[in-house]
Scaffold this active site. Structure first.
Site, PDB file in Angstrom:
ATOM      1  CG  PHE A 112      -2.095  -1.118   1.234  1.00  0.00           C
ATOM      2  CD1 PHE A 112      -2.640  -1.038   0.083  1.00  0.00           C
ATOM      3  CD2 PHE A 112      -1.798  -2.052   2.086  1.00  0.00           C
ATOM      4  CE1 PHE A 112      -3.786  -2.814   0.153  1.00  0.00           C
ATOM      5  CE2 PHE A 112      -2.711  -2.908   2.389  1.00  0.00           C
ATOM      6  CZ  PHE A 112      -3.730  -3.246   1.459  1.00  0.00           C
ATOM      7  CG  LEU A 113       4.878   2.331  -2.342  1.00  0.00           C
ATOM      8  CD1 LEU A 113       5.842   1.812  -1.433  1.00  0.00           C
ATOM      9  CD2 LEU A 113       5.714   1.937  -3.971  1.00  0.00           C
ATOM     10  CE  LYS A 114       0.569   4.884  -6.988  1.00  0.00           C
ATOM     11  NZ  LYS A 114       2.006   5.735  -7.050  1.00  0.00           N
ATOM     12  CB  THR A 115      -1.627   4.309   2.270  1.00  0.00           C
ATOM     13  OG1 THR A 115      -2.608   3.223   1.181  1.00  0.00           O
ATOM     14  CG2 THR A 115      -3.147   5.206   2.897  1.00  0.00           C
TER      15      THR A 115
END
Ligand SMILES: [Zn+2]
Lengths: 344, 503
Positions: A112-115
């Site tokens: 969930f890199l973009k969180t």
């Protein structure tokens, strides 16, 4: 310890309302007695888990099972900041080993890199670990290595970069800082247009606050200008490199005019011939260079404007050529620059 | 119907391919193909060669149907990722209707107010959903949605906003460096500060204590590129809980469209505080570099082959949502530079009028390419099935639908601070005897509501049928809704903007 590693046991698939150990809790529906506008169609698993979460929050429960519940919720929705918040407070209240939590969250962070929350959670953990762990520096250094792994899947991920910068500044240890420039250079070798890497370079070289006299700013500036010129020579139409160059000149209050010879190589139609003497200070554009490049023209105009007087006319000429030929999308902006210069 | 001759020169790569340039090139191919196919379809539908150059219509009906579906039927399960942003889903949808010029019926308004109030936290502020912790971002979205759907009185929503508790919530998030956490135990972020300042301005709860140190923090987030990053690092400058102004607080994260909008709008919101509090000559006023900010914003506009859309960062791709975050930000910067109407004598008023139905003429002073930005939204931003998008072939979502529409609006209309409007509002201003902060709050009220449309400068690619409503560059609400809620909470009667003009 919450059991969170397996995800295919029968127990995992069970809803909370079917679990005997949760029978003491009365789930709280999201909307009680109202018919909400613009509702989301939840999966049964999400609806179930969040109904139990609301009940836990209401009861202020601090327990191991909260860790399982919050883990399940953030697995389904990593942006559920309340579940993260509650999880963190529970970890602290239970004196849960935070390095174990950090490791547990590794796979999660990559997935969930973009969180935001994924990275902020790590930041809370690292903040706590700095004052509690036996060797905080080794944790920080392991974390830097982990971030490199995360960035290797997405080299421009905003939150990951921002977190890396915070980590370096927060621990502020030479041992951590010293690997940064080589890392940036590796990234720019792969992609000289990676603006996140350029920004990181700026942060490491110019953002870091050091003790008086620790470095010779003149030497650093010389090194940075030389490095940036080489990158521009490689691919002149690269706004990231030009922005960096402008940035460091402005930061050190160095006149743009000091780079005139270099900039002129990039603001003419044709690259200089082979027979020219090799000038190490002013690397020539590479064979594929598409010239003149707009950032060099802009830079040259800024030099003329900086010099003022008669040279203002030359600046105006360049801005007009940018607006009419080399950078027509920004015609209005270049006209504005002309108008501003004339109004002085 | 012939397509307009267009420059298809790709972004120069200097013969050096990198992951950035490869992605850029494939995006340019997609955008070019989209442009050509839209034109081909139009030519097939109307094969007359004498018609004027084709400009795509805004498929208002399809977009309205999309919004209506979301509002009435709700969102599919993949929106679970937004279940901590429910006030946003509502705001994006309602404001989408407003930009498209569609009002809400009484039942929808009532249902909206009930839904939003269920997300108000007992200790102040709004959460991302019922039972969720209060957070600055959903607080902004909820208050703006209430500005659209609410009204005074029982069940109207406005009187049920607990302003005192929102203020306490805001204060509880304040950090020694002048910034704010977005929620308890959460991060510091320029977006949160924008949301806080917008809400404090709309609800009339601004105090000097609330924003002390905040301008300095915002200024510290501006990067060497000119745009803003998401926060700054206070550690080196902190002496206990006091900031040493002589020590730098470097920005974390590169210049980015979303943070640049939020940083710039925050800066505008903080002007009343700067004007009323930093009045002593001994005080060092924090500054931002407006020149480099403007440069960064205009540099984000993509070239012709990118159809003139905006990017969110240097060397990244154009995306419909930055039509608002960066395209809209250009308007804020123009306002900061004092290029509003009334700040200069309009000696060309007659020319302006004469050009109105003629061809596109650059009589205005806008600094971005408004025509190109409209083209991006019309060509690349519309999903054929309704709703708006980042770029083809992405699917529509609630977020991109609003910010493409708001960006289109910002490219059609110029909404700028008007000295004349300000004078009118000031003449009608009545001090609130119960308020301790009349000077600051009056200034906040006048500054925010002096942004009005610069008459006669609207431009519509595709003709007047593509017109959408103007939106307030600071709040992203219509000026009417901004006036409505501010008039109520500042206890002011606001003079009509359409009052008789001198004959
Ligand atoms: Zn987007």
């Amino acid at each position: 310890m919450p059991r969170v590693t397996s995800n295919n046991s029968d127990d995992e698939a069970q809803l909370y309302c079917e679990k005997s150990e949760w029978q003491d809790i009365t789930p709280i529906p999201q909307y009680d007695g109202i018919n909400p506008i613009a509702p989301i169609f939840y999966t049964p698993e999400y609806k179930d888990a969040t109904e139990y979460f609301r009940a836990i929050v209401k009861a202020d429960e601090v327990s191991e099972r909260v860790l399982q519940l919050t883990y399940d919720i953030i697995s389904m929705n990593p942006a559920h900041y309340s579940a993260w918040q509650y999880r963190y407070r529970t970890l602290v209240a239970l004196k849960h080993p935070l390095d174990v939590e950090l490791e547990l969250m590794d796979a999660f962070a990559i997935k969930f890199l973009k969180t935001y929350q994924v990275w902020h959670h790590r930041r809370l953990l690292l903040t706590a670990l700095r004052s509690s762990a036996p060797s905080p520096l080794s944790i920080a250094s392991k974390e830097l290595a982990f971030i490199i792994r995360a960035l290797s899947t997405d080299t421009k991920n905003y939150h990951t970069w921002s977190y890396r910068q915070w980590l370096l500044a927060f621990f502020d240890d030479e041992e951590l800082w010293e690997g940064e420039l080589p890392y940036v250079e590796r990234l720019l070798e792969t992609d000289v247009r990676n603006n996140s890497a350029w920004h990181h370079r700026y942060f490491v070289v110019w953002g870091r606050v050091r003790a008086e006299g620790e470095i010779d700013v003149g030497d650093v500036l010389k090194r940075e200008i030389a490095y940036t010129k080489d990158q521009i020579a490689l691919a002149p139409n690269n706004p990231s490199a030009w922005n960096y160059l402008r940035g460091i000149l402005e930061h050190t209050k160095t006149p743009f005019n000091s780079l005139r010879t270099f900039v002129e190589l990039y603001s003419t139609q044709t690259a200089p011939g082979e027979e020219d003497i090799v000038d190490l200070d002013n690397p020539k554009p590479g064979p594929g260079a598409q010239l003149p490049c707009a950032p060099a023209l802009e830079f040259l105009a800024d030099i003329h404007e900086e010099m003022g007087g008669e040279q203002t006319k030359k600046a105006i000429e360049i801005w007009k050529s940018l607006g009419n030929e080399y950078d027509t999308m920004r015609k209005k902006y270049w006209e504005f620059r002309v108008k501003e210069a004339l109004s002085v | 119907m012939a397509a307009v001759e267009r420059e298809w020169k790709p972004t120069p790569t200097d013969g050096v391919s990198t992951p950035t340039s490869l992605l850029q090139a494939s995006t340019e191919d997609i955008l070019k193909a989209k442009y050509l196919s839209v034109n081909l379809n139009a030519a097939a539908a109307s094969p007359s060669s004498s018609s004027p150059p084709f400009e795509p219509p805004l498929n208002k009906n399809a977009h309205l149907q999309y919004l209506l579906r979301n509002l009435r039927q709700g969102f599919p399960a993949h929106y679970i990722s937004q279940s901590a942003s429910q006030p946003w889903l509502i705001f994006w949808t309602l404001q989408g209707f407003c930009v498209l010029g569609v009002g809400l019926d009484g039942q929808t308004k009532k249902q909206t107010v009930e839904t939003l109030l269920a997300m108000q936290h007992p200790n102040g502020g709004f959460g991302g959903g019922p039972g969720q912790a209060a957070h600055l971002l959903p607080t902004y979205a909820a208050v703006c949605a209430l500005a659209i759907a609410g009204q005074p009185g029982a069940g109207g929503g406005w009187d049920q906003i607990d302003r005192a508790k929102i203020y306490d919530f805001f204060m509880s998030l304040k950090q020694p460096d002048g910034s704010f956490l977005v929620a308890h135990d959460a991060e510091v972020d320029v977006r949160g500060i924008y949301c806080l300042l917008a809400v404090a301005t709309l609800l009339n709860i601004l105090t000097p204590e609330l924003v002390a140190g905040t301008p300095e923090f915002i200024a510290s987030c501006q990067t060497y590129e000119g745009g803003f990053g998401n926060a700054s690092f206070p550690g080196w400058a902190l002496r206990g809980s006091v900031i040493d102004p002589g020590i730098a607080r470097p920005p974390l994260g590169e210049a980015h469209g979303g943070y640049t909008f939020c940083g710039t709008a925050s800066w505008v919101f903080l002007q009343p505080y700067l004007a009323t509090v930093y009045s002593l000559p001994s005080q060092v006023k924090p500054v931002i570099n407006v020149k480099s900010l403007l440069r960064w914003c205009v540099q984000m506009q993509g070239i012709s082959i990118e159809l003139g859309g905006f990017k969110g960062r240097t060397n990244k791709l154009v995306d419909g949502c930055y039509s608002w975050w960066v395209g809209g930000c250009v308007g804020l910067v123009e306002g900061l530079m004092g290029s509003g109407s009334g700040s200069k004598v309009d000696e060309h008023a007659d020319e302006t009028k004469a050009d109105q139905d003629g061809e596109w003429d650059d009589v205005d002073d806008s600094l971005s390419n408004r025509r190109a930005l409209q083209e991006y939204v019309l060509y690349a931003g519309q999903h054929p099935a309704g709703g708006l998008i980042d770029k083809p072939p992405k699917s529509a979502d609630a977020y991109h639908t609003l910010y493409c529409l708001s960006g289109l609006s910002a490219a059609q209309h110029r909404v700028l601070p008007s000295a004349q409007r300000r004078a009118t509002l000031e003449a009608a201003w009545k001090d609130d005897p119960s308020s301790e902060h009349n000077a600051l709050r009056k200034e906040a009220f006048l500054s925010a509501l002096s942004w009005v449309e610069d008459e006669g400068t609207a431009k519509f690619v595709g003709g007047p049928s593509n017109r959408v409503n103007a939106t307030h560059p600071l709040f992203n609400l219509t000026v009417t809704h901004s006036e409505g809620i501010m008039g109520y909470f500042y206890k002011q009667t606001i003079p009509s903007r359409y009052a008789k003009k001198a004959a």
